[in-house]
Design a protein around this motif. Structure first.
Motif, PDB file in Angstrom:
ATOM      1  N   VAL A 174       0.855  -1.184   0.000  1.00 39.50           N
ATOM      2  CA  VAL A 174       0.000   0.000   0.000  1.00 39.50           C
ATOM      3  C   VAL A 174       0.893   1.236   0.000  1.00 39.50           C
ATOM      4  O   VAL A 174       1.789   1.362   0.837  1.00 39.50           O
ATOM      5  CB  VAL A 174      -0.930   0.027   1.234  1.00 39.50           C
ATOM      6  CG1 VAL A 174      -1.745   1.325   1.248  1.00 39.50           C
ATOM      7  CG2 VAL A 174      -1.861  -1.175   1.231  1.00 39.50           C
ATOM      8  N   ILE A 175       0.639   2.130  -0.955  1.00 37.21           N
ATOM      9  CA  ILE A 175       1.346   3.407  -0.993  1.00 37.21           C
ATOM     10  C   ILE A 175       0.400   4.483  -0.491  1.00 37.21           C
ATOM     11  O   ILE A 175      -0.624   4.762  -1.122  1.00 37.21           O
ATOM     12  CB  ILE A 175       1.828   3.753  -2.423  1.00 37.21           C
ATOM     13  CG1 ILE A 175       2.822   2.703  -2.914  1.00 37.21           C
ATOM     14  CG2 ILE A 175       2.462   5.137  -2.451  1.00 37.21           C
ATOM     15  CD1 ILE A 175       3.312   2.948  -4.336  1.00 37.21           C
ATOM     16  N   ASN A 176       0.727   5.068   0.649  1.00 36.69           N
ATOM     17  CA  ASN A 176      -0.089   6.135   1.221  1.00 36.69           C
ATOM     18  C   ASN A 176       0.261   7.443   0.512  1.00 36.69           C
ATOM     19  O   ASN A 176       1.401   7.887   0.542  1.00 36.69           O
ATOM     20  CB  ASN A 176       0.185   6.250   2.724  1.00 36.69           C
ATOM     21  CG  ASN A 176      -0.748   7.231   3.420  1.00 36.69           C
ATOM     22  OD1 ASN A 176      -1.024   8.325   2.905  1.00 36.69           O
ATOM     23  ND2 ASN A 176      -1.238   6.861   4.587  1.00 36.69           N
ATOM     24  N   ASN A 177      -0.741   8.057  -0.137  1.00 39.12           N
ATOM     25  CA  ASN A 177      -0.507   9.286  -0.889  1.00 39.12           C
ATOM     26  C   ASN A 177      -1.275  10.469  -0.311  1.00 39.12           C
ATOM     27  O   ASN A 177      -1.732  11.351  -1.026  1.00 39.12           O
ATOM     28  CB  ASN A 177      -0.879   9.082  -2.370  1.00 39.12           C
ATOM     29  CG  ASN A 177      -0.427  10.242  -3.243  1.00 39.12           C
ATOM     30  OD1 ASN A 177       0.531  10.931  -2.913  1.00 39.12           O
ATOM     31  ND2 ASN A 177      -1.128  10.469  -4.338  1.00 39.12           N
ATOM     32  N   ASN A 178      -1.430  10.494   0.999  1.00 35.96           N
ATOM     33  CA  ASN A 178      -2.122  11.615   1.643  1.00 35.96           C
ATOM     34  C   ASN A 178      -1.266  12.879   1.684  1.00 35.96           C
ATOM     35  O   ASN A 178      -1.793  13.976   1.857  1.00 35.96           O
ATOM     36  CB  ASN A 178      -2.515  11.242   3.077  1.00 35.96           C
ATOM     37  CG  ASN A 178      -3.813  10.456   3.120  1.00 35.96           C
ATOM     38  OD1 ASN A 178      -4.731  10.732   2.349  1.00 35.96           O
ATOM     39  ND2 ASN A 178      -3.876   9.475   3.995  1.00 35.96           N
ATOM     40  N   GLY A 179       0.043  12.702   1.527  1.00 28.00           N
ATOM     41  CA  GLY A 179       0.940  13.836   1.690  1.00 28.00           C
ATOM     42  C   GLY A 179       1.283  14.535   0.388  1.00 28.00           C
ATOM     43  O   GLY A 179       0.529  14.520  -0.588  1.00 28.00           O
ATOM     44  N   SER A 180       2.468  15.143   0.379  1.00 28.75           N
ATOM     45  CA  SER A 180       2.937  15.920  -0.771  1.00 28.75           C
ATOM     46  C   SER A 180       3.545  15.013  -1.832  1.00 28.75           C
ATOM     47  O   SER A 180       3.732  13.799  -1.616  1.00 28.75           O
ATOM     48  CB  SER A 180       3.997  16.923  -0.311  1.00 28.75           C
ATOM     49  OG  SER A 180       5.152  16.225   0.161  1.00 28.75           O
ATOM     50  N   LEU A 181       3.867  15.595  -2.982  1.00 34.31           N
ATOM     51  CA  LEU A 181       4.513  14.850  -4.059  1.00 34.31           C
ATOM     52  C   LEU A 181       5.888  14.347  -3.614  1.00 34.31           C
ATOM     53  O   LEU A 181       6.295  13.232  -3.978  1.00 34.31           O
ATOM     54  CB  LEU A 181       4.655  15.740  -5.301  1.00 34.31           C
ATOM     55  CG  LEU A 181       5.248  15.087  -6.552  1.00 34.31           C
ATOM     56  CD1 LEU A 181       4.429  13.882  -6.982  1.00 34.31           C
ATOM     57  CD2 LEU A 181       5.344  16.105  -7.698  1.00 34.31           C
ATOM     58  N   GLU A 182       6.589  15.147  -2.826  1.00 34.64           N
ATOM     59  CA  GLU A 182       7.899  14.735  -2.317  1.00 34.64           C
ATOM     60  C   GLU A 182       7.759  13.504  -1.425  1.00 34.64           C
ATOM     61  O   GLU A 182       8.573  12.567  -1.505  1.00 34.64           O
ATOM     62  CB  GLU A 182       8.553  15.879  -1.530  1.00 34.64           C
ATOM     63  CG  GLU A 182       9.014  17.056  -2.375  1.00 34.64           C
ATOM     64  CD  GLU A 182       7.855  17.909  -2.890  1.00 34.64           C
ATOM     65  OE1 GLU A 182       6.752  17.844  -2.294  1.00 34.64           O
ATOM     66  OE2 GLU A 182       8.056  18.632  -3.889  1.00 34.64           O
ATOM     67  N   GLU A 183       6.711  13.484  -0.594  1.00 37.39           N
ATOM     68  CA  GLU A 183       6.481  12.329   0.281  1.00 37.39           C
ATOM     69  C   GLU A 183       6.108  11.096  -0.542  1.00 37.39           C
ATOM     70  O   GLU A 183       6.517   9.977  -0.209  1.00 37.39           O
ATOM     71  CB  GLU A 183       5.374  12.656   1.285  1.00 37.39           C
ATOM     72  CG  GLU A 183       5.789  13.668   2.348  1.00 37.39           C
ATOM     73  CD  GLU A 183       4.631  14.091   3.227  1.00 37.39           C
ATOM     74  OE1 GLU A 183       4.802  14.098   4.460  1.00 37.39           O
ATOM     75  OE2 GLU A 183       3.565  14.434   2.678  1.00 37.39           O
ATOM     76  N   LEU A 184       5.353  11.305  -1.630  1.00 39.09           N
ATOM     77  CA  LEU A 184       5.009  10.188  -2.502  1.00 39.09           C
ATOM     78  C   LEU A 184       6.266   9.596  -3.131  1.00 39.09           C
ATOM     79  O   LEU A 184       6.415   8.377  -3.221  1.00 39.09           O
ATOM     80  CB  LEU A 184       4.032  10.643  -3.597  1.00 39.09           C
ATOM     81  CG  LEU A 184       3.656   9.585  -4.647  1.00 39.09           C
ATOM     82  CD1 LEU A 184       2.971   8.395  -3.976  1.00 39.09           C
ATOM     83  CD2 LEU A 184       2.742  10.191  -5.708  1.00 39.09           C
ATOM     84  N   ASN A 185       7.172  10.462  -3.569  1.00 36.10           N
ATOM     85  CA  ASN A 185       8.429   9.988  -4.141  1.00 36.10           C
ATOM     86  C   ASN A 185       9.212   9.139  -3.147  1.00 36.10           C
ATOM     87  O   ASN A 185       9.789   8.108  -3.509  1.00 36.10           O
ATOM     88  CB  ASN A 185       9.290  11.180  -4.588  1.00 36.10           C
ATOM     89  CG  ASN A 185       8.885  11.695  -5.955  1.00 36.10           C
ATOM     90  OD1 ASN A 185       8.723  10.935  -6.900  1.00 36.10           O
ATOM     91  ND2 ASN A 185       8.719  13.005  -6.079  1.00 36.10           N
ATOM     92  N   GLU A 186       9.228   9.573  -1.904  1.00 39.09           N
ATOM     93  CA  GLU A 186       9.942   8.824  -0.870  1.00 39.09           C
ATOM     94  C   GLU A 186       9.261   7.480  -0.616  1.00 39.09           C
ATOM     95  O   GLU A 186       9.933   6.451  -0.463  1.00 39.09           O
ATOM     96  CB  GLU A 186      10.004   9.634   0.428  1.00 39.09           C
ATOM     97  CG  GLU A 186      10.950  10.822   0.369  1.00 39.09           C
ATOM     98  CD  GLU A 186      12.368  10.419   0.023  1.00 39.09           C
ATOM     99  OE1 GLU A 186      12.864   9.422   0.623  1.00 39.09           O
ATOM    100  OE2 GLU A 186      12.982  11.058  -0.859  1.00 39.09           O
ATOM    101  N   ASN A 187       7.938   7.486  -0.556  1.00 36.60           N
ATOM    102  CA  ASN A 187       7.199   6.234  -0.354  1.00 36.60           C
ATOM    103  C   ASN A 187       7.414   5.275  -1.518  1.00 36.60           C
ATOM    104  O   ASN A 187       7.497   4.054  -1.324  1.00 36.60           O
ATOM    105  CB  ASN A 187       5.701   6.517  -0.180  1.00 36.60           C
ATOM    106  CG  ASN A 187       5.382   7.188   1.140  1.00 36.60           C
ATOM    107  OD1 ASN A 187       6.136   7.058   2.101  1.00 36.60           O
ATOM    108  ND2 ASN A 187       4.269   7.918   1.200  1.00 36.60           N
TER     109      ASN A 187
END
Length: 232
Positions: A174-187
């Motif tokens: 599961v990739i949590n995408n509630n945050g920013s684009l930068e956080e998505l990249n890290e996830n």
């Protein structure tokens, strides 16, 4: 060969994750692209849909007015199910053909980007399933902002899909995408080890390289038996 299913819900950021996979060199089979192709003017899918929904869904050039068709099916579950039934065989064939072409190229890992992965039962084709998830409030807000639509229209479109929490329960990752684009990249970076881990023997054997090994082994065995027989 490892086929990884990528899915999510509307406005969850699945397409962004799909682009991240492409940017990192992974081949991606996009079901939305296949679906557009099967609805092109004159195609089998186009004829089925026009016969079912009438000429009113066509633009002046004869192509399907996708936004108009979307409004029709999102507001009526029976019509949405009808559309899915009409196009499912064409989309499944198109996806299979794209996967086959990548198999012939020797690709070992293929990303299958399918919004309706579970609904279309294509999860059976996969060995690993990734779900891009966000909370309901964020999903509604992002959809309204993206499509500039009302809260009611946005909620109707969300309700037309399988609940995200149910998809999450079926996922391997599961990739949590509630945050920013930068956080998505890290996830995204965090899951790459799971995606790129060595193929299992089963995955290797269904890859092109594995098939070649099996064929060569069989041919070598047959030739070896022939030589042995001639010596007897």
């Amino acid at each position: 060969m490892r086929i990884i299913g990528l899915t999510g819900g509307i406005a969850t950021g699945k397409s962004t994750v799909s682009k991240l996979f492409k940017a990192n060199g992974f081949p991606v089979v996009d079901a939305d692209v296949v679906a557009r192709d099967v609805l092109k003017k004159g195609s089998g899918g186009w004829r089925k849909v026009v016969a079912a929904f009438g000429d009113d869904i066509l633009l002046e050039n004869g192509e399907v007015d996708r936004p108009k068709l979307g409004q029709i099916v999102f507001g009526d579950p029976s019509k949405r199910q009808l559309l899915n039934r009409l196009l499912a065989p064409y989309i499944s064939y198109g996806i299979f053909w794209e996967v086959l072409k990548l198999w012939l190229k020797g690709c070992r890992i293929i990303i299958l980007d399918v919004p309706l992965l579970f609904e279309a039962k294509m999860d059976r084709w996969t060995t690993l399933i990734i779900v891009v998830w966000i909370d309901p409030e964020t999903q509604l807000k992002r959809l309204m902002g993206r499509d500039r639509t009302s809260a009611q229209d946005a909620q109707n479109r969300i309700n037309a899909q399988m609940p995200l929490d149910l998809k999450r329960s079926k996922a391997d990752i599961v990739i949590n995408n509630n945050g920013s684009l930068e956080e998505l990249n890290e996830n995204f970076k965090k899951i790459l080890n799971q995606v790129t881990k060595p193929l299992t023997w089963t995955e290797f054997l269904v890859s092109r390289q594995g098939a070649m090994v099996v064929i060569i082994s069989i041919v070598s065995g047959v030739l070896g038996c022939k030589k042995l027989i001639t010596r007897l």
